[in-house]
Design a protein around this motif. Structure first.
Motif, PDB file in Angstrom:
ATOM      1  N   TYR A 134       0.731  -1.282   0.065  1.00 55.38           N
ATOM      2  CA  TYR A 134       0.065   0.032  -0.044  1.00 55.38           C
ATOM      3  C   TYR A 134       0.906   1.290   0.048  1.00 55.38           C
ATOM      4  CZ  TYR A 134      -3.444  -3.524   1.518  1.00 55.38           C
ATOM      5  OH  TYR A 134      -4.280  -4.611   1.460  1.00 55.38           O
ATOM      6  N   LEU A 135       0.856   2.094  -1.121  1.00 56.46           N
ATOM      7  CA  LEU A 135       1.296   3.377  -1.018  1.00 56.46           C
ATOM      8  C   LEU A 135       0.557   4.418  -0.612  1.00 56.46           C
ATOM      9  CD1 LEU A 135       4.157   4.818  -1.773  1.00 56.46           C
ATOM     10  CD2 LEU A 135       3.460   4.987  -4.101  1.00 56.46           C
ATOM     11  N   ILE A 136       0.915   5.230   0.033  1.00 58.57           N
ATOM     12  CA  ILE A 136      -0.047   6.380   0.598  1.00 58.57           C
ATOM     13  C   ILE A 136       0.810   7.798   0.312  1.00 58.57           C
ATOM     14  CG2 ILE A 136      -1.243   7.187   2.524  1.00 58.57           C
ATOM     15  CD1 ILE A 136      -2.146   4.302   1.924  1.00 58.57           C
ATOM     16  N   HIS A 137       0.108   8.332  -0.571  1.00 58.50           N
ATOM     17  CA  HIS A 137       0.869   9.690  -0.776  1.00 58.50           C
ATOM     18  C   HIS A 137       0.041  10.745  -0.117  1.00 58.50           C
ATOM     19  CE1 HIS A 137       0.522  13.270  -3.997  1.00 58.50           C
ATOM     20  NE2 HIS A 137       1.583  13.389  -3.085  1.00 58.50           N
ATOM     21  N   HIS A 138       0.641  11.600   0.910  1.00 54.65           N
ATOM     22  CA  HIS A 138       0.248  12.408   1.572  1.00 54.65           C
ATOM     23  C   HIS A 138       1.235  13.642   1.558  1.00 54.65           C
ATOM     24  CE1 HIS A 138      -2.593  10.660   4.910  1.00 54.65           C
ATOM     25  NE2 HIS A 138      -3.096  10.434   3.664  1.00 54.65           N
ATOM     26  N   THR A 139       0.702  14.673   0.932  1.00 53.96           N
ATOM     27  CA  THR A 139       1.616  16.052   0.659  1.00 53.96           C
ATOM     28  C   THR A 139       2.139  16.502   2.030  1.00 53.96           C
ATOM     29  OG1 THR A 139       1.652  18.033  -0.404  1.00 53.96           O
ATOM     30  CG2 THR A 139      -0.291  17.944   1.006  1.00 53.96           C
ATOM     31  N   THR A 179       6.488  12.706  -1.823  1.00 55.30           N
ATOM     32  CA  THR A 179       6.820  12.793  -3.173  1.00 55.30           C
ATOM     33  C   THR A 179       6.890  11.597  -3.888  1.00 55.30           C
ATOM     34  OG1 THR A 179       9.155  12.705  -2.391  1.00 55.30           O
ATOM     35  CG2 THR A 179       8.193  14.911  -2.695  1.00 55.30           C
ATOM     36  N   PRO A 180       6.017  10.878  -4.414  1.00 60.12           N
ATOM     37  CA  PRO A 180       5.932   9.470  -4.981  1.00 60.12           C
ATOM     38  C   PRO A 180       6.753   9.276  -6.438  1.00 60.12           C
ATOM     39  CG  PRO A 180       3.676  10.545  -5.354  1.00 60.12           C
ATOM     40  CD  PRO A 180       4.607  11.652  -4.294  1.00 60.12           C
ATOM     41  N   THR A 181       7.961   9.077  -6.235  1.00 63.13           N
ATOM     42  CA  THR A 181       9.041   9.037  -7.434  1.00 63.13           C
ATOM     43  C   THR A 181       8.288   7.904  -8.250  1.00 63.13           C
ATOM     44  OG1 THR A 181      10.550   7.523  -6.056  1.00 63.13           O
ATOM     45  CG2 THR A 181      10.638  10.034  -6.213  1.00 63.13           C
ATOM     46  N   ASP A 182       8.905   7.688  -9.520  1.00 64.32           N
ATOM     47  CA  ASP A 182       8.793   6.461 -10.425  1.00 64.32           C
ATOM     48  C   ASP A 182       8.905   5.318  -9.797  1.00 64.32           C
ATOM     49  OD1 ASP A 182       7.729   8.176 -12.330  1.00 64.32           O
ATOM     50  OD2 ASP A 182       9.378   8.330 -13.429  1.00 64.32           O
ATOM     51  N   LYS A 183      10.280   5.105  -9.187  1.00 65.86           N
ATOM     52  CA  LYS A 183      10.651   3.957  -8.608  1.00 65.86           C
ATOM     53  C   LYS A 183       9.817   3.772  -7.249  1.00 65.86           C
ATOM     54  CE  LYS A 183      14.558   2.172  -5.695  1.00 65.86           C
ATOM     55  NZ  LYS A 183      15.839   2.463  -4.968  1.00 65.86           N
ATOM     56  N   THR A 184       9.322   4.554  -6.610  1.00 63.82           N
ATOM     57  CA  THR A 184       8.536   4.355  -5.498  1.00 63.82           C
ATOM     58  C   THR A 184       7.150   3.715  -5.912  1.00 63.82           C
ATOM     59  OG1 THR A 184       9.544   6.079  -4.053  1.00 63.82           O
ATOM     60  CG2 THR A 184       7.208   5.167  -3.195  1.00 63.82           C
ATOM     61  N   LEU A 185       6.699   4.346  -7.172  1.00 68.36           N
ATOM     62  CA  LEU A 185       5.372   3.975  -7.477  1.00 68.36           C
ATOM     63  C   LEU A 185       5.331   2.342  -7.977  1.00 68.36           C
ATOM     64  CD1 LEU A 185       4.253   7.315  -9.396  1.00 68.36           C
ATOM     65  CD2 LEU A 185       2.967   6.124  -7.433  1.00 68.36           C
ATOM     66  N   LYS A 186       6.614   2.032  -8.584  1.00 64.26           N
ATOM     67  CA  LYS A 186       6.750   0.603  -9.296  1.00 64.26           C
ATOM     68  C   LYS A 186       6.860  -0.290  -8.015  1.00 64.26           C
ATOM     69  CE  LYS A 186       8.669   2.152 -13.765  1.00 64.26           C
ATOM     70  NZ  LYS A 186       9.947   1.994 -14.571  1.00 64.26           N
ATOM     71  N   LEU A 187       7.554   0.184  -6.811  1.00 64.96           N
ATOM     72  CA  LEU A 187       7.959  -0.760  -5.840  1.00 64.96           C
ATOM     73  C   LEU A 187       6.410  -0.943  -5.167  1.00 64.96           C
ATOM     74  CD1 LEU A 187      10.976   0.547  -4.501  1.00 64.96           C
ATOM     75  CD2 LEU A 187      10.793  -1.915  -5.514  1.00 64.96           C
ATOM     76  N   PHE A 188       5.757   0.207  -4.841  1.00 67.20           N
ATOM     77  CA  PHE A 188       4.530  -0.012  -3.764  1.00 67.20           C
ATOM     78  C   PHE A 188       3.123   0.405  -4.489  1.00 67.20           C
ATOM     79  CE2 PHE A 188       8.209   1.060  -1.190  1.00 67.20           C
ATOM     80  CZ  PHE A 188       8.558  -0.074  -0.794  1.00 67.20           C
ATOM     81  N   GLY A 189       3.058   0.898  -5.498  1.00 74.87           N
ATOM     82  CA  GLY A 189       1.924   1.452  -6.205  1.00 74.87           C
ATOM     83  C   GLY A 189       1.022   0.396  -6.824  1.00 74.87           C
ATOM     84  N   TYR A 213       1.601   3.210 -12.680  1.00 71.29           N
ATOM     85  CA  TYR A 213       1.363   3.029 -11.509  1.00 71.29           C
ATOM     86  C   TYR A 213       0.780   4.217 -10.603  1.00 71.29           C
ATOM     87  CZ  TYR A 213       4.139  -1.160 -12.179  1.00 71.29           C
ATOM     88  OH  TYR A 213       4.555  -2.320 -12.728  1.00 71.29           O
ATOM     89  N   LEU A 214      -0.115   3.912  -9.860  1.00 72.93           N
ATOM     90  CA  LEU A 214      -0.313   5.185  -8.651  1.00 72.93           C
ATOM     91  C   LEU A 214      -0.474   4.634  -7.332  1.00 72.93           C
ATOM     92  CD1 LEU A 214      -3.932   6.145 -10.867  1.00 72.93           C
ATOM     93  CD2 LEU A 214      -1.597   7.219 -10.984  1.00 72.93           C
ATOM     94  N   PRO A 215      -0.581   5.748  -6.662  1.00 75.70           N
ATOM     95  CA  PRO A 215      -0.613   5.339  -5.178  1.00 75.70           C
ATOM     96  C   PRO A 215      -1.984   4.754  -4.776  1.00 75.70           C
ATOM     97  CG  PRO A 215       0.187   7.710  -5.498  1.00 75.70           C
ATOM     98  CD  PRO A 215      -0.551   7.100  -6.873  1.00 75.70           C
ATOM     99  N   PHE A 216      -2.070   3.742  -3.757  1.00 72.03           N
ATOM    100  CA  PHE A 216      -3.169   3.499  -3.186  1.00 72.03           C
ATOM    101  C   PHE A 216      -4.154   4.453  -2.648  1.00 72.03           C
ATOM    102  CE2 PHE A 216      -5.992   1.546   0.182  1.00 72.03           C
ATOM    103  CZ  PHE A 216      -6.433   0.454  -0.400  1.00 72.03           C
ATOM    104  N   TYR A 217      -3.583   5.326  -2.015  1.00 82.37           N
ATOM    105  CA  TYR A 217      -4.400   6.506  -1.709  1.00 82.37           C
ATOM    106  C   TYR A 217      -3.518   7.982  -1.987  1.00 82.37           C
ATOM    107  CZ  TYR A 217      -7.375   9.877   0.775  1.00 82.37           C
ATOM    108  OH  TYR A 217      -8.395  10.642   1.220  1.00 82.37           O
ATOM    109  N   SER A 218      -4.168   8.909  -2.489  1.00 82.11           N
ATOM    110  CA  SER A 218      -3.559  10.217  -2.419  1.00 82.11           C
ATOM    111  C   SER A 218      -4.096  11.191  -2.184  1.00 82.11           C
ATOM    112  CB  SER A 218      -3.132  10.343  -4.403  1.00 82.11           C
ATOM    113  OG  SER A 218      -2.440  11.513  -4.390  1.00 82.11           O
ATOM    114  N   TYR A 219      -3.566  12.162  -1.232  1.00 81.33           N
ATOM    115  CA  TYR A 219      -3.962  13.405  -0.843  1.00 81.33           C
ATOM    116  C   TYR A 219      -2.963  14.518  -1.467  1.00 81.33           C
ATOM    117  CZ  TYR A 219      -6.087  17.026   1.971  1.00 81.33           C
ATOM    118  OH  TYR A 219      -6.457  18.363   2.227  1.00 81.33           O
ATOM    119  N   SER A 220      -3.080  15.096  -2.448  1.00 84.49           N
ATOM    120  CA  SER A 220      -2.162  15.978  -3.271  1.00 84.49           C
ATOM    121  C   SER A 220      -1.869  17.417  -2.546  1.00 84.49           C
ATOM    122  CB  SER A 220      -2.508  16.004  -4.654  1.00 84.49           C
ATOM    123  OG  SER A 220      -3.771  16.777  -4.796  1.00 84.49           O
ATOM    124  N   MET A 221      -1.041  18.008  -2.939  1.00 82.03           N
ATOM    125  CA  MET A 221      -0.795  19.365  -2.603  1.00 82.03           C
ATOM    126  C   MET A 221      -2.069  20.062  -3.005  1.00 82.03           C
ATOM    127  SD  MET A 221       2.535  22.027  -3.688  1.00 82.03           S
ATOM    128  CE  MET A 221       3.467  20.705  -2.995  1.00 82.03           C
TER     129      MET A 221
END
Length: 309
Positions: A75-80, A223-233, A241-249
């Protein structure tokens, strides 16, 4: 009281797996329980924080895990930045701890909270520890050294361990601990997942350098980088690849949680000849003399601008 209500709500939801006609009622009960848990720390949670937790718990409840399934589910969680990521992590730790007695892949025997900076580890550790204790959970240890970490893992600690990922690198000899389900909550996932440290972590937990199906990452990043997205997205058919949940800036700015710095943005033209430049401090024969003169003018403009405000 809040912790008990929360635990009962989570366990009931997972037992029923959100597939009954009472699905909405269960979601409402979980929301109310989460708010109560935050209230124990005198905090009113923001909507994106409870939404994050509900989405993760719902996925754990409804995903069709198979005992023979050896695939990884992360699970990749993007929180700004500035949106309360540390508090979301603390509440997720509590969620997973309350569910650790559930059977199968929905429950976890051990929860690891990872960071890659000592001062951030201390800061996050305080947030997590205080949040847990306000909800009557004391089964948490902040690691002091690599030897302390090894001692906890080998002894079969089944609570919550907070540590820096570098402490795994310093472990002298890989030693697989007993097979168990481990939740790895990684803060600043774009930094904490380095090859050497991660390989050593996996070796110690499961015996191999690659991620095992017994390990589940709950990775947080602003800051979800391409590498992070591929690993956990989450892989999609059209968007990569996208985050499982995203709360953007942009979402945080719309909610008024962070400021839009671009609203006070101005494009200006500086006449460098208008600004004094102390020739005694800089050598005119210096090949970088002109560059330094430009930097001096810009710095003077910025300084005067804020002094006027």
């Amino acid at each position: 009281q809040g912790g008990g209500a929360f635990s009962n709500s989570c366990n009931h939801m997972l037992t029923r797996q959100l597939r009954t006609p009472a699905k909405q009622k269960q979601h409402t009960a979980l929301t109310e329980a989460l708010i109560t848990v935050f209230k124990n720390s005198n905090i009113v949670p923001r909507k994106h924080q409870t939404d994050t937790l509900k989405k993760i718990l719902t996925d754990l409840a409804t995903y069709d895990f198979d005992d023979s399934d050896t695939s990884m589910r992360n699970y990749l969680i993007h929180h700004t930045a500035g949106s309360g990521k540390s508090l979301t992590i603390a509440s997720l730790v509590l969620c997973l701890y309350k569910l650790k007695m559930m059977s199968g892949r929905r429950g976890f025997d051990l929860i690891l909270v990872l960071n890659d900076r000592t001062y951030l580890d201390e800061q996050l550790g305080r947030t997590v520890t205080n949040f847990l204790r306000n909800n009557e959970v004391n089964d948490v240890v902040q690691v002091k050294s690599s030897s302390h970490l090894k001692e906890l893992l080998v002894a079969g600690n089944r609570g919550i361990i907070i540590t820096t990922v570098q402490k795994f690198v310093k472990l002298l000899q890989p030693q697989m601990i007993s097979r168990k389900r481990v939740a790895i909550i990684a803060d600043e996932a774009h930094r904490t997942h380095g090859a050497v440290a991660t390989n050593r972590l996996h070796e110690f937990l499961t015996g191999g350098s690659n991620q095992d199906h017994l390990l589940t990452y709950f990775s947080f990043t602003c800051t979800p980088t391409d590498k992070t997205l591929k690993l956990f997205g989450v892989r999609t058919k059209t968007s990569g690849y996208l985050p499982f949940y995203s709360y953007s800036m942009n979402m945080a700015m719309e909610d008024g949680i962070i400021l839009d710095t671009m609203k006070d943005y101005n494009s200006i033209k500086i006449d460098y000849d208008e600004y004094e430049f102390d020739d005694d401090l800089f050598d005119p024969n210096d090949p970088d003399f002109e560059l330094k003169r430009i930097i001096n003018a810009k710095a003077t403009y910025v300084l005067k601008y804020y002094l006027k405000r």
